[in-house]
Design a protein around this motif. Structure first.
Motif, mmCIF file in Angstrom:
data_model
loop_
_atom_site.group_PDB
_atom_site.id
_atom_site.type_symbol
_atom_site.label_atom_id
_atom_site.label_comp_id
_atom_site.label_asym_id
_atom_site.label_seq_id
_atom_site.Cartn_x
_atom_site.Cartn_y
_atom_site.Cartn_z
ATOM 1 N N PHE A 56 8.213 -21.517 -12.185
ATOM 2 C CA PHE A 56 8.903 -20.536 -11.347
ATOM 3 C C PHE A 56 7.937 -19.634 -10.577
ATOM 4 C CE2 PHE A 56 12.207 -21.836 -14.302
ATOM 5 C CZ PHE A 56 13.290 -22.004 -13.450
ATOM 6 N N PRO A 57 6.945 -19.004 -11.219
ATOM 7 C CA PRO A 57 6.014 -18.197 -10.413
ATOM 8 C C PRO A 57 5.227 -19.025 -9.406
ATOM 9 C CG PRO A 57 5.276 -18.350 -12.699
ATOM 10 C CD PRO A 57 6.664 -18.878 -12.661
ATOM 11 N N ILE A 58 4.923 -20.274 -9.743
ATOM 12 C CA ILE A 58 4.219 -21.128 -8.776
ATOM 13 C C ILE A 58 5.093 -21.352 -7.544
ATOM 14 C CG2 ILE A 58 3.242 -23.418 -8.395
ATOM 15 C CD1 ILE A 58 2.515 -23.511 -11.345
ATOM 16 N N ALA A 59 6.373 -21.645 -7.786
ATOM 17 C CA ALA A 59 7.286 -21.901 -6.669
ATOM 18 C C ALA A 59 7.531 -20.637 -5.847
ATOM 19 C CB ALA A 59 8.605 -22.449 -7.207
ATOM 20 N N TRP A 60 7.781 -19.507 -6.522
ATOM 21 C CA TRP A 60 8.047 -18.263 -5.800
ATOM 22 C C TRP A 60 6.832 -17.821 -4.991
ATOM 23 C CZ3 TRP A 60 12.686 -17.323 -4.810
ATOM 24 C CH2 TRP A 60 13.718 -17.400 -5.748
ATOM 25 N N LEU A 61 5.649 -17.959 -5.579
ATOM 26 C CA LEU A 61 4.443 -17.515 -4.882
ATOM 27 C C LEU A 61 4.140 -18.406 -3.681
ATOM 28 C CD1 LEU A 61 2.368 -15.313 -4.990
ATOM 29 C CD2 LEU A 61 1.016 -16.671 -6.583
ATOM 30 N N THR A 62 4.385 -19.695 -3.817
ATOM 31 C CA THR A 62 4.198 -20.598 -2.678
ATOM 32 C C THR A 62 5.182 -20.271 -1.558
ATOM 33 O OG1 THR A 62 3.463 -22.350 -4.189
ATOM 34 C CG2 THR A 62 4.116 -23.010 -1.975
ATOM 35 N N LEU A 63 6.434 -20.007 -1.936
ATOM 36 C CA LEU A 63 7.430 -19.611 -0.939
ATOM 37 C C LEU A 63 7.049 -18.290 -0.285
ATOM 38 C CD1 LEU A 63 10.170 -20.021 0.448
ATOM 39 C CD2 LEU A 63 11.244 -18.891 -1.525
ATOM 40 N N LEU A 64 6.530 -17.362 -1.081
ATOM 41 C CA LEU A 64 6.115 -16.068 -0.537
ATOM 42 C C LEU A 64 5.003 -16.234 0.493
ATOM 43 C CD1 LEU A 64 6.224 -12.977 -0.561
ATOM 44 C CD2 LEU A 64 4.634 -13.018 -2.500
ATOM 45 N N LEU A 65 4.060 -17.117 0.224
ATOM 46 C CA LEU A 65 2.979 -17.353 1.183
ATOM 47 C C LEU A 65 3.528 -17.886 2.503
ATOM 48 C CD1 LEU A 65 -0.043 -17.511 1.870
ATOM 49 C CD2 LEU A 65 -0.047 -19.817 0.873
ATOM 50 N N PRO B 60 -4.669 -7.564 5.239
ATOM 51 C CA PRO B 60 -5.118 -7.432 3.838
ATOM 52 C C PRO B 60 -4.041 -7.831 2.831
ATOM 53 C CG PRO B 60 -5.794 -5.528 5.104
ATOM 54 C CD PRO B 60 -4.861 -6.306 5.972
ATOM 55 N N TYR B 61 -2.810 -7.429 3.097
ATOM 56 C CA TYR B 61 -1.705 -7.811 2.214
ATOM 57 C C TYR B 61 -1.522 -9.328 2.210
ATOM 58 C CZ TYR B 61 3.142 -8.516 0.771
ATOM 59 O OH TYR B 61 4.281 -8.962 0.164
ATOM 60 N N PHE B 62 -1.616 -9.925 3.388
ATOM 61 C CA PHE B 62 -1.479 -11.382 3.488
ATOM 62 C C PHE B 62 -2.592 -12.095 2.723
ATOM 63 C CE2 PHE B 62 -0.294 -15.382 5.233
ATOM 64 C CZ PHE B 62 -1.470 -16.048 5.527
ATOM 65 N N LEU B 63 -3.806 -11.563 2.800
ATOM 66 C CA LEU B 63 -4.927 -12.178 2.088
ATOM 67 C C LEU B 63 -4.736 -12.109 0.575
ATOM 68 C CD1 LEU B 63 -7.983 -11.007 4.227
ATOM 69 C CD2 LEU B 63 -6.922 -13.271 4.159
ATOM 70 N N LEU B 64 -4.145 -11.021 0.091
ATOM 71 C CA LEU B 64 -3.860 -10.924 -1.342
ATOM 72 C C LEU B 64 -2.896 -12.027 -1.784
ATOM 73 C CD1 LEU B 64 -3.461 -7.052 -1.813
ATOM 74 C CD2 LEU B 64 -5.360 -8.489 -2.584
ATOM 75 N N ILE B 65 -1.874 -12.265 -0.987
ATOM 76 C CA ILE B 65 -0.912 -13.323 -1.310
ATOM 77 C C ILE B 65 -1.577 -14.695 -1.219
ATOM 78 C CG2 ILE B 65 1.299 -14.346 -0.695
ATOM 79 C CD1 ILE B 65 1.426 -11.501 -1.857
ATOM 80 N N LEU B 66 -2.427 -14.869 -0.222
ATOM 81 C CA LEU B 66 -3.116 -16.149 -0.053
ATOM 82 C C LEU B 66 -4.036 -16.450 -1.235
ATOM 83 C CD1 LEU B 66 -3.836 -18.595 1.717
ATOM 84 C CD2 LEU B 66 -5.579 -17.178 2.826
ATOM 85 N N VAL B 67 -4.809 -15.444 -1.651
ATOM 86 C CA VAL B 67 -5.712 -15.626 -2.790
ATOM 87 C C VAL B 67 -4.920 -15.900 -4.067
ATOM 88 C CG1 VAL B 67 -7.393 -14.453 -4.260
ATOM 89 C CG2 VAL B 67 -7.576 -14.283 -1.775
ATOM 90 N N SER B 68 -3.813 -15.196 -4.247
ATOM 91 C CA SER B 68 -2.982 -15.406 -5.433
ATOM 92 C C SER B 68 -2.446 -16.830 -5.488
ATOM 93 C CB SER B 68 -1.811 -14.417 -5.440
ATOM 94 O OG SER B 68 -2.271 -13.093 -5.491
ATOM 95 N N THR B 69 -2.002 -17.338 -4.349
ATOM 96 C CA THR B 69 -1.465 -18.698 -4.313
ATOM 97 C C THR B 69 -2.546 -19.726 -4.613
ATOM 98 O OG1 THR B 69 0.101 -17.951 -2.618
ATOM 99 C CG2 THR B 69 -0.139 -20.322 -2.923
#
Length: 207
Positions: free
Chosen positions: A79-88, A176-185
């Motif tokens: 679930f977190p993998i799917a949500w984080l990918t969708l968020l990116l 910067p916010y986008f980069l945080l999401i990108l690194v997390s994914t």
């Protein structure tokens, strides 16, 4: 004429030599087979019959509540993998289109991502307590755990940044916010790869 006679004698001599060689080989083979053949009268077949009484296996202990929660980790981790990918994907659209609808949708998905971390991390930490003592496996599992905890921390920072500066996250200020999401994914994808190694073995993929 003499040449033909000599040739005939040579052929006859060769035939005799070959015939003698064949006969010799046949006799040698028969002799070897006779030596190798077992003496059937000297063989005694002995059978030992043992009375084997089947032992009833002890019933397996039922897993406790914590064990059940830990064993749910392979299911809830997706679930977190799917949500984080969708968020990116959503934040990519928000960054390049500038539409506020994408931004609002991204906030909801970020909240769902953070909520999905709760069962994933909890079950993973519980499951890690019962994974044996193999040093290579423990090393891999520790790296897997630390990366996932880092992903949670980065997402929390992204959430705080999003709430604190929601009105200012426009255009380049959103980078910067986008980069945080990108690194997390990227990190959670690598962590998933490590999880696959723990389940299927070190060589299940060539990298």
């Amino acid at each position: 004429m003499r040449y033909q006679l000599k040739l005939s004698r040579l052929v006859l001599l060769s035939f005799c030599l070959v015939s003698a060689l064949v006969v010799f080989q046949i006799k040698a083979s028969d002799s070897t087979a006779a030596q190798a053949a077992p003496d059937t009268e000297a063989i005694e077949e002995i059978e030992e019959i043992q009375d084997v009484t089947p032992v009833e296996a002890a019933p397996a202990a039922q897993p406790g509540l914590l064990q059940i929660v830990g064993r749910m980790h392979p299911a809830v981790i997706h679930f977190p993998i799917a949500w984080l990918t969708l968020l990116l994907l959503i934040e990519t659209a928000a960054l390049f289109t500038g539409k506020p609808e994408w931004s609002r949708f991204g906030l909801y998905v970020l909240i769902l991502t953070l909520l999905s971390f709760i069962p994933a991390v909890t079950s993973g930490l519980i499951l890690s307590k019962s994974q044996g003592s193999d040093p290579d496996f423990i090393k891999l599992m520790t790296l897997h755990r630390n990366i996932n905890l880092s992903v949670v921390l980065i997402c929390v920072i992204a959430f705080i940044l999003r709430i604190a500066r929601s009105e200012k996250l426009q255009g380049r200020a959103r980078l910067p916010y986008f980069l945080l999401i990108l690194v997390s994914t990227a990190l959670i994808a690598f962590s998933g790869h490590l999880g696959g190694k723990m389940v299927f073995g070190e060589n299940y993929l060539p990298f």
